[in-house]
Design a protein around this motif. Structure first.
Motif, PDB file in Angstrom:
ATOM      1  N   GLU A   5       0.823  -1.208   0.000  1.00 12.78           N
ATOM      2  CA  GLU A   5       0.000   0.000   0.000  1.00 12.78           C
ATOM      3  C   GLU A   5       0.859   1.260   0.000  1.00 12.78           C
ATOM      4  OE1 GLU A   5      -4.020   1.724   2.111  1.00 12.78           O
ATOM      5  OE2 GLU A   5      -2.828   0.238   3.198  1.00 12.78           O
ATOM      6  N   ASP A   6       1.911   1.258   0.800  1.00 17.45           N
ATOM      7  CA  ASP A   6       2.808   2.419   0.842  1.00 17.45           C
ATOM      8  C   ASP A   6       3.444   2.658  -0.517  1.00 17.45           C
ATOM      9  OD1 ASP A   6       2.222   2.827   3.500  1.00 17.45           O
ATOM     10  OD2 ASP A   6       4.080   1.924   4.255  1.00 17.45           O
ATOM     11  N   TYR A   7       3.809   1.575  -1.191  1.00 18.08           N
ATOM     12  CA  TYR A   7       4.380   1.723  -2.530  1.00 18.08           C
ATOM     13  C   TYR A   7       3.361   2.330  -3.488  1.00 18.08           C
ATOM     14  CZ  TYR A   7       6.344   0.842  -7.082  1.00 18.08           C
ATOM     15  OH  TYR A   7       6.808   1.029  -8.362  1.00 18.08           O
ATOM     16  N   LEU A   8       2.157   1.797  -3.498  1.00 17.05           N
ATOM     17  CA  LEU A   8       1.130   2.308  -4.402  1.00 17.05           C
ATOM     18  C   LEU A   8       0.873   3.795  -4.167  1.00 17.05           C
ATOM     19  CD1 LEU A   8      -1.468  -0.621  -4.267  1.00 17.05           C
ATOM     20  CD2 LEU A   8       0.092  -0.078  -6.151  1.00 17.05           C
ATOM     21  N   LYS A   9       0.887   4.196  -2.915  1.00 18.68           N
ATOM     22  CA  LYS A   9       0.594   5.587  -2.575  1.00 18.68           C
ATOM     23  C   LYS A   9       1.672   6.555  -3.054  1.00 18.68           C
ATOM     24  CE  LYS A   9      -2.444   4.846   1.410  1.00 18.68           C
ATOM     25  NZ  LYS A   9      -2.597   4.957   2.889  1.00 18.68           N
ATOM     26  N   THR A  10       2.850   6.041  -3.388  1.00 19.19           N
ATOM     27  CA  THR A  10       3.892   6.918  -3.926  1.00 19.19           C
ATOM     28  C   THR A  10       3.597   7.327  -5.364  1.00 19.19           C
ATOM     29  OG1 THR A  10       5.270   5.106  -4.813  1.00 19.19           O
ATOM     30  CG2 THR A  10       5.631   5.774  -2.491  1.00 19.19           C
ATOM     31  N   GLY A  11       2.685   6.598  -6.014  1.00 25.76           N
ATOM     32  CA  GLY A  11       2.382   6.887  -7.414  1.00 25.76           C
ATOM     33  C   GLY A  11       3.424   6.344  -8.374  1.00 25.76           C
ATOM     34  N   LYS A  12       4.285   5.459  -7.884  1.00 23.27           N
ATOM     35  CA  LYS A  12       5.272   4.843  -8.759  1.00 23.27           C
ATOM     36  C   LYS A  12       4.605   3.784  -9.645  1.00 23.27           C
ATOM     37  CE  LYS A  12       9.285   5.519  -5.737  1.00 23.27           C
ATOM     38  NZ  LYS A  12      10.354   4.842  -4.946  1.00 23.27           N
ATOM     39  N   PRO A  13       5.276   3.381 -10.723  1.00 13.73           N
ATOM     40  CA  PRO A  13       4.646   2.474 -11.690  1.00 13.73           C
ATOM     41  C   PRO A  13       4.427   1.059 -11.158  1.00 13.73           C
ATOM     42  CG  PRO A  13       6.945   2.855 -12.258  1.00 13.73           C
ATOM     43  CD  PRO A  13       6.621   3.818 -11.160  1.00 13.73           C
ATOM     44  N   VAL A  14       3.424   0.412 -11.752  1.00  8.87           N
ATOM     45  CA  VAL A  14       3.031  -0.940 -11.354  1.00  8.87           C
ATOM     46  C   VAL A  14       2.845  -1.784 -12.616  1.00  8.87           C
ATOM     47  CG1 VAL A  14       1.366  -2.334 -10.078  1.00  8.87           C
ATOM     48  CG2 VAL A  14       1.809   0.015  -9.363  1.00  8.87           C
ATOM     49  N   MET A  15       3.270  -3.032 -12.525  1.00  7.96           N
ATOM     50  CA  MET A  15       3.133  -3.964 -13.641  1.00  7.96           C
ATOM     51  C   MET A  15       2.526  -5.255 -13.118  1.00  7.96           C
ATOM     52  SD  MET A  15       6.208  -5.092 -16.201  1.00  7.96           S
ATOM     53  CE  MET A  15       5.978  -6.159 -17.618  1.00  7.96           C
ATOM     54  N   GLY A  16       1.663  -5.889 -13.914  1.00  9.98           N
ATOM     55  CA  GLY A  16       1.023  -7.110 -13.459  1.00  9.98           C
ATOM     56  C   GLY A  16       0.885  -8.146 -14.556  1.00  9.98           C
ATOM     57  N   PHE A  67       1.186  -1.098 -16.535  1.00  6.45           N
ATOM     58  CA  PHE A  67       1.202  -2.032 -17.651  1.00  6.45           C
ATOM     59  C   PHE A  67       0.651  -3.342 -17.120  1.00  6.45           C
ATOM     60  CE2 PHE A  67       2.880  -5.709 -19.860  1.00  6.45           C
ATOM     61  CZ  PHE A  67       2.553  -5.408 -21.179  1.00  6.45           C
ATOM     62  N   MET A  68      -0.373  -3.865 -17.786  1.00 11.75           N
ATOM     63  CA  MET A  68      -1.003  -5.109 -17.354  1.00 11.75           C
ATOM     64  C   MET A  68      -1.181  -6.027 -18.554  1.00 11.75           C
ATOM     65  SD  MET A  68      -2.361  -7.010 -15.002  1.00 11.75           S
ATOM     66  CE  MET A  68      -3.169  -8.612 -15.203  1.00 11.75           C
ATOM     67  N   THR A  69      -0.871  -7.304 -18.366  1.00 14.32           N
ATOM     68  CA  THR A  69      -1.163  -8.287 -19.392  1.00 14.32           C
ATOM     69  C   THR A  69      -1.828  -9.501 -18.760  1.00 14.32           C
ATOM     70  OG1 THR A  69      -0.275  -9.759 -21.104  1.00 14.32           O
ATOM     71  CG2 THR A  69       1.176  -9.279 -19.235  1.00 14.32           C
ATOM     72  N   THR A  70      -2.861 -10.021 -19.423  1.00 12.31           N
ATOM     73  CA  THR A  70      -3.510 -11.240 -18.944  1.00 12.31           C
ATOM     74  C   THR A  70      -2.812 -12.482 -19.494  1.00 12.31           C
ATOM     75  OG1 THR A  70      -5.135 -11.123 -20.738  1.00 12.31           O
ATOM     76  CG2 THR A  70      -5.746 -10.133 -18.623  1.00 12.31           C
ATOM     77  N   MET A  71      -1.747 -12.284 -20.260  1.00 14.24           N
ATOM     78  CA  MET A  71      -0.898 -13.398 -20.646  1.00 14.24           C
ATOM     79  C   MET A  71       0.055 -13.692 -19.490  1.00 14.24           C
ATOM     80  SD  MET A  71      -0.082 -12.446 -24.646  1.00 14.24           S
ATOM     81  CE  MET A  71       0.358 -10.725 -24.339  1.00 14.24           C
ATOM     82  N   GLY A  72       0.790 -14.813 -19.599  1.00 21.44           N
ATOM     83  CA  GLY A  72       1.729 -15.135 -18.545  1.00 21.44           C
ATOM     84  C   GLY A  72       1.889 -16.611 -18.255  1.00 21.44           C
ATOM     85  N   HIS A  73       1.225 -17.473 -19.053  1.00 22.41           N
ATOM     86  CA  HIS A  73       1.484 -18.907 -18.975  1.00 22.41           C
ATOM     87  C   HIS A  73       2.991 -19.111 -19.181  1.00 22.41           C
ATOM     88  CE1 HIS A  73       1.501 -23.147 -20.153  1.00 22.41           C
ATOM     89  NE2 HIS A  73       0.231 -23.250 -19.786  1.00 22.41           N
ATOM     90  N   PRO A  74       3.631 -20.055 -18.483  1.00 18.54           N
ATOM     91  CA  PRO A  74       5.086 -20.210 -18.651  1.00 18.54           C
ATOM     92  C   PRO A  74       5.511 -20.452 -20.094  1.00 18.54           C
ATOM     93  CG  PRO A  74       4.142 -22.032 -17.371  1.00 18.54           C
ATOM     94  CD  PRO A  74       3.109 -20.975 -17.451  1.00 18.54           C
ATOM     95  N   GLU A  75       4.644 -21.073 -20.891  1.00 18.88           N
ATOM     96  CA  GLU A  75       5.001 -21.275 -22.296  1.00 18.88           C
ATOM     97  C   GLU A  75       4.976 -19.960 -23.077  1.00 18.88           C
ATOM     98  OE1 GLU A  75       2.954 -24.529 -24.210  1.00 18.88           O
ATOM     99  OE2 GLU A  75       3.154 -25.808 -22.439  1.00 18.88           O
TER     100      GLU A  75
END
Length: 298
Positions: free
Chosen positions: A118-129, A249-257
């Motif tokens: 939460e503290d990280y998010l509140k800094t407004g720094k970038p997030v990737m998922g 940046f978010m992607t719903t991909m991510g299967h190990p293959e």
């Protein structure tokens, strides 16, 4: 004695001066090294999923960032193993992070660990998922940390958890996905070197009609191949600004293959540069050898 005393005194003064100069040089060298290190952005990978081996694929990406692109990285893993939903040690490193990358699935972290996120998010720094980070947390109804079940929405502009009103679902584990670049985004720097179309093993996630959240930029569109139900095309990668003002940046991909595919590797490396405000590299060092198996979720 009187003859040699001045010479001895002079030697002592010279020796002392030399020691002082050496100390100054040592401090300066250390300071320079620390400054150089601090200029390298720190990317922190936070992993913990039952299914997609993110704690194995992402360290390979991290190593490439350090080896080739002049970054510092830290990979955090669920402990004692990927199925451990209530402990990811080391999250305090997020205080130093320039980018936080999440690959999570249905965690129930304690309040003190959530506080670091939460503290990280509140800094407004970038997030990737990646992929299951749309449903990163799974606290029971009425739990004091239940709000974290909507992490996907408030941090990554994705549906707020699995199923529910968002109808966030997929089209069957036996299906896969054809991915195409959205024509309007063909010159987006994140898509540098990414093929106009490619195929991934990830079964398509449904995020439409309400997600990604308004204002997000869709980069790639996915079409389900051999779906187990009636399927529509859905965006599989997007950027935007989250509710804390941070770049997403978010992607719903991510299967190990998926990580074996060169276009997906480039997408990830490019997106990390973009998130950090760095110029996306035009040159490519070559395909990474990522051979990580898929595992069935518990």
């Amino acid at each position: 004695m009187n003859v040699f005393f001045p010479a001895g005194k002079h030697f002592l003064q010279t020796f002392t001066l030399c020691i002082a100069i050496l100390c100054i040089l040592a401090v300066s060298t250390l300071s320079f090294a620390q400054t150089a290190k601090s200029k390298k952005p720190l990317v922190v990978f936070v992993t913990g999923d039952h299914e997609y081996s993110g704690e194995e694929t992402l360290p390979i990406i991290a190593a490439e960032l350090e080896r080739t692109y002049g970054m510092r990285t830290k990979v955090l893993k669920a402990n004692p193993d990927h199925n451990s939903e209530k402990n990811i040690p080391g999250l305090e490193i997020l205080k130093e992070a320039d980018l936080a990358v999440f690959y999570l699935r249905w965690r129930q972290l304690p309040k003190d660990q959530l506080a670091f996120i939460e503290d990280y998010l509140k800094t407004g720094k970038p997030v990737m998922g990646f992929r299951t980070t749309t449903h990163a947390f799974n606290f029971p109804k009425g739990h004091e940390s239940e709000k974290w079940n909507a992490f996907g929405e408030f941090a990554l502009n994705s549906p707020p958890g699995w199923g529910g009103k968002a109808a966030h679902t997929h089209y069957g584990h036996k299906s896969s996905t054809d991915v195409t670049v959205i024509p309007e985004q063909a010159k987006n720097p994140i898509l540098t070197g990414v093929d106009p179309s490619f195929h991934v093993r990830s079964w398509l996630y449904r995020v439409l009609p309400d997600y990604p959240t308004k204002g997000s930029t869709w980069l790639l569109m996915g079409k389900s191949v051999d779906p187990d139900k009636s399927a529509i095309e859905n965006p599989v990668a997007w950027t935007g600004t989250n509710s804390f003002g941070g770049k997403v940046f978010m992607t719903t991909m991510g299967h190990p293959e998926d990580f074996r595919i060169e276009s997906f590797q480039r997408l990830v490396i490019n997106a990390i540069h973009w998130e950090l405000g760095k110029k996306v590299p035009k040159s490519w060092k070559g395909k990474l050898d990522i051979q990580v198996p898929y595992r069935e979720a518990k």
